[in-house]
Design an enzyme around this catalytic site. Structure first.
Site, PDB file in Angstrom:
ATOM      1  N   VAL A 120      15.068   7.077   6.845  1.00 27.79           N
ATOM      2  CA  VAL A 120      15.360   7.877   8.035  1.00 27.79           C
ATOM      3  C   VAL A 120      14.934   7.147   9.307  1.00 27.79           C
ATOM      4  O   VAL A 120      13.896   6.482   9.349  1.00 27.79           O
ATOM      5  CB  VAL A 120      14.641   9.246   7.944  1.00 27.79           C
ATOM      6  CG1 VAL A 120      14.935  10.098   9.168  1.00 27.79           C
ATOM      7  CG2 VAL A 120      15.088   9.977   6.670  1.00 27.79           C
ATOM      8  N   ALA A 141       0.819  -1.207   0.000  1.00 27.12           N
ATOM      9  CA  ALA A 141       0.000   0.000   0.000  1.00 27.12           C
ATOM     10  C   ALA A 141       0.858   1.265   0.000  1.00 27.12           C
ATOM     11  O   ALA A 141       0.615   2.184  -0.782  1.00 27.12           O
ATOM     12  CB  ALA A 141      -0.924  -0.001   1.219  1.00 27.12           C
ATOM     13  N   TYR A 142       1.855   1.316   0.878  1.00 24.72           N
ATOM     14  CA  TYR A 142       2.679   2.519   1.014  1.00 24.72           C
ATOM     15  C   TYR A 142       3.447   2.799  -0.279  1.00 24.72           C
ATOM     16  O   TYR A 142       3.424   3.926  -0.792  1.00 24.72           O
ATOM     17  CB  TYR A 142       3.659   2.350   2.179  1.00 24.72           C
ATOM     18  CG  TYR A 142       4.567   3.539   2.400  1.00 24.72           C
ATOM     19  CD1 TYR A 142       4.111   4.671   3.079  1.00 24.72           C
ATOM     20  CD2 TYR A 142       5.882   3.533   1.939  1.00 24.72           C
ATOM     21  CE1 TYR A 142       4.942   5.762   3.290  1.00 24.72           C
ATOM     22  CE2 TYR A 142       6.713   4.615   2.140  1.00 24.72           C
ATOM     23  CZ  TYR A 142       6.247   5.730   2.818  1.00 24.72           C
ATOM     24  OH  TYR A 142       7.076   6.811   3.013  1.00 24.72           O
TER      25      TYR A 142
END
Length: 292
Positions: free
Chosen positions: A245, A209-210
């Site tokens: 990150v 999804a991301y």
């Protein structure tokens, strides 16, 4: 008429990369080519208490104190909190109305950092993720466009996870040949339908999804930039990847610090990168989407 020479907005800024973006904007502004006087940065977040706590944290930040970056210490920058939920149309309108009233001469940039990454994979997760990372982000872009100065900038924080290398050739070509937001939206609608039918892999998509939402955001940003340019506007619209990150979103597994992740979004907001629009950047370098 605003009492500030420059005004910027950062969404999803109470922690992680967003918070670091606000810090780096204040630190780097004095040497930025955009510097022509007092600078107001709106730190926005969904939660009022967390947003206000983030502003207080920055007001006591050792780096900012040492650099005398903030107005309270004799510097150029001031940070103010304003509530903002990218998925709430009323919240988007409230911020847009405030900006229009408080800064009738326009704002200089918006960095759309707000986004979500959910665990698991099913139709509901896909719907929720696309709604926030793609549909709501682009809707916010449209809400802010008319508020930007003619030299304004929009920076959408996307990701190299939006690479097209793992999707089918057909899906890849649809993304790369997309010209309008409607073109991109139709691809994401097909993805959502395929997930609901349990055949996204069969239809050439990733079960992710991301990643798919960020591919959509890269494509949507390119399409928006083309539309803005065709209308004769000088507003620059670009997307970027902050890198992997070390934040809550990466569950502490990232290899970059939030300040390192903030570099490219800040660079696209207040530095000179040649006036390009519709491009994708990582590590302050332009990358071709087809090569990600």
């Amino acid at each position: 008429m605003s009492s500030y020479s420059r005004v910027g907005v950062v969404t999803g800024a109470n922690k992680g990369i967003g918070l670091a973006i606000v810090r780096q904007l204040a630190l780097q502004y004095p040497k930025s080519p955009l510097n022509n006087g007092p600078f107001l940065i709106y730190l926005t977040a969904r939660d009022k208490s967390r947003g206000e706590a983030a502003v207080k944290e920055l007001q006591q930040d050792a780096q900012l104190k040492q650099a005398k970056a903030l107005k309270a210490d004799g510097g150029l920058s001031e940070i103010k909190f304003h509530p903002f939920d990218v998925t709430d149309k009323d919240s988007v309108k409230t911020l847009a109305d405030h900006l229009k009233e408080a800064h009738s001469d326009g704002i200089d940039f918006v960095i759309n950092n707000a986004g979500i990454a959910m665990d698991g994979f099913d139709a509901n997760i896909v719907k929720t993720t696309l709604s926030c990372n793609y549909y709501s982000t682009l809707s916010a872009c449209h809400a802010f466009l008319s508020l930007l100065k003619p030299t304004g900038r929009i920076v959408n924080v996307a990701s190299t996870s939006g690479s097209l290398k793992k999707v089918s050739h057909e899906v890849r070509e649809r993304f790369l040949s997309s010209k309008t937001e409607a073109d991109v939206t139709s691809i994401l609608q097909d993805f959502q339908k395929a997930v609901e039918a349990g055949k996204e892999k069969e239809d050439g998509f990733l079960s992710a999804a991301y990643a798919t939402s960020k591919a959509g955001l890269i494509g949507g940003t390119r399409a928006l930039a083309r539309e803005v340019k065709e209308k004769g506007s000088g507003v620059l619209v670009n997307s970027c990847c902050p890198g992997y990150v070390n934040t809550e979103m990466s569950k502490g597994n990232g290899t970059k610090t939030p300040d390192e992740g903030a570099k490219t979004p800040v660079w696209l907001a207040i530095q000179d990168f040649g006036g390009k629009t519709g491009s994708f950047y990582r590590d302050e370098k332009e990358l071709e989407w087809k090569d990600l």
